[in-house]
Scaffold this motif. Structure first.
Motif, PDB file in Angstrom:
ATOM      1  N   GLY A  94       0.792  -1.576  -0.011  1.00  0.00           N
ATOM      2  CA  GLY A  94      -0.019  -0.255   0.148  1.00  0.00           C
ATOM      3  C   GLY A  94       0.813   1.630   0.172  1.00  0.00           C
ATOM      4  N   VAL A  95       2.651   0.979   0.262  1.00  0.00           N
ATOM      5  CA  VAL A  95       3.003   2.547   0.300  1.00  0.00           C
ATOM      6  C   VAL A  95       3.204   2.591  -1.625  1.00  0.00           C
ATOM      7  N   THR A  96       2.842   3.891  -1.716  1.00  0.00           N
ATOM      8  CA  THR A  96       3.336   4.585  -2.927  1.00  0.00           C
ATOM      9  C   THR A  96       4.211   5.595  -3.280  1.00  0.00           C
ATOM     10  N   SER A  97       4.578   5.223  -2.230  1.00  0.00           N
ATOM     11  CA  SER A  97       6.567   6.629  -2.707  1.00  0.00           C
ATOM     12  C   SER A  97       6.868   6.283  -0.560  1.00  0.00           C
ATOM     13  N   TRP A  98       8.342   6.358  -1.094  1.00  0.00           N
ATOM     14  CA  TRP A  98       8.846   6.516   0.452  1.00  0.00           C
ATOM     15  C   TRP A  98       9.690   7.629   0.260  1.00  0.00           C
ATOM     16  N   PRO A  99       9.929   8.083   1.847  1.00  0.00           N
ATOM     17  CA  PRO A  99      11.005   9.414   2.263  1.00  0.00           C
ATOM     18  C   PRO A  99      11.652   9.428   1.240  1.00  0.00           C
ATOM     19  N   GLU A 100      13.070  10.438   0.365  1.00  0.00           N
ATOM     20  CA  GLU A 100      14.279  10.486   0.072  1.00  0.00           C
ATOM     21  C   GLU A 100      14.942  10.540   1.528  1.00  0.00           C
ATOM     22  N   GLY A 101      15.846  10.163   1.728  1.00  0.00           N
ATOM     23  CA  GLY A 101      17.192  10.344   2.800  1.00  0.00           C
ATOM     24  C   GLY A 101      17.324   9.247   3.625  1.00  0.00           C
ATOM     25  N   ASP A 102      17.579   9.753   4.115  1.00  0.00           N
ATOM     26  CA  ASP A 102      17.435   9.453   6.041  1.00  0.00           C
ATOM     27  C   ASP A 102      17.367  10.624   7.012  1.00  0.00           C
ATOM     28  N   GLY A 103      16.140   9.574   8.048  1.00  0.00           N
ATOM     29  CA  GLY A 103      14.974  10.423   8.183  1.00  0.00           C
ATOM     30  C   GLY A 103      15.756  10.657   9.581  1.00  0.00           C
ATOM     31  N   PHE A 104      16.426   9.777  10.341  1.00  0.00           N
ATOM     32  CA  PHE A 104      16.637   9.858  11.703  1.00  0.00           C
ATOM     33  C   PHE A 104      17.881  10.494  12.156  1.00  0.00           C
ATOM     34  N   GLY A 105      18.633  11.486  11.835  1.00  0.00           N
ATOM     35  CA  GLY A 105      19.567  12.815  11.833  1.00  0.00           C
ATOM     36  C   GLY A 105      18.783  13.668  12.345  1.00  0.00           C
ATOM     37  N   GLY A 106      17.030  13.801  12.851  1.00  0.00           N
ATOM     38  CA  GLY A 106      16.459  14.444  13.236  1.00  0.00           C
ATOM     39  C   GLY A 106      16.265  13.928  14.652  1.00  0.00           C
ATOM     40  N   PHE A 107      16.217  13.054  15.144  1.00  0.00           N
ATOM     41  CA  PHE A 107      16.350  12.276  16.305  1.00  0.00           C
ATOM     42  C   PHE A 107      17.522  12.490  16.856  1.00  0.00           C
ATOM     43  N   ARG A 108      17.068  12.733  17.926  1.00  0.00           N
ATOM     44  CA  ARG A 108      18.744  12.932  19.009  1.00  0.00           C
ATOM     45  C   ARG A 108      18.190  12.560  20.776  1.00  0.00           C
TER      46      ARG A 108
END
Length: 93
Positions: free
Chosen positions: A79-93
């Motif tokens: 059901g996923v039609t598009s995936w996010p670009e790049g690495d989203g983990f950098g915003g979590f610290r």
């Protein structure tokens, strides 16, 4: 961990290789391991396309519970039609 033990494996399509169930597909393979302990059920999958997921439940369900988890996760993936670009983990610290 994925090697096929031809002496132990009678199924030509799916086998258990030292910790992982293996099913070749799309020129690669899906690998997974599931399990249950009283009050829990788990499924870890590494799909042929490089995606991976883990599902943990605080209910062990009935004998069809593992298959239902697997079907539900593959349906969610489809059901996923598009995936996010790049690495989203950098915003979590």
């Amino acid at each position: 961990m994925l090697a096929r033990d031809t002496a132990a494996s009678r199924d030509p399509v799916v086998w258990y290789g030292l910790g992982w169930a293996v099913r070749p597909t799309h020129g690669d393979a899906n690998w997974w391991h599931d399990g249950r302990l009283p009050g829990t059920a788990t499924l870890l999958v590494r799909a042929w396309n490089g995606l991976a997921w883990v599902a943990l439940f605080n209910s062990e369900g009935d004998d069809g519970f593992g298959a239902a988890i697997d079907r539900g996760m593959w349906q969610a993936l489809a059901g996923v039609t598009s995936w996010p670009e790049g690495d989203g983990f950098g915003g979590f610290r």
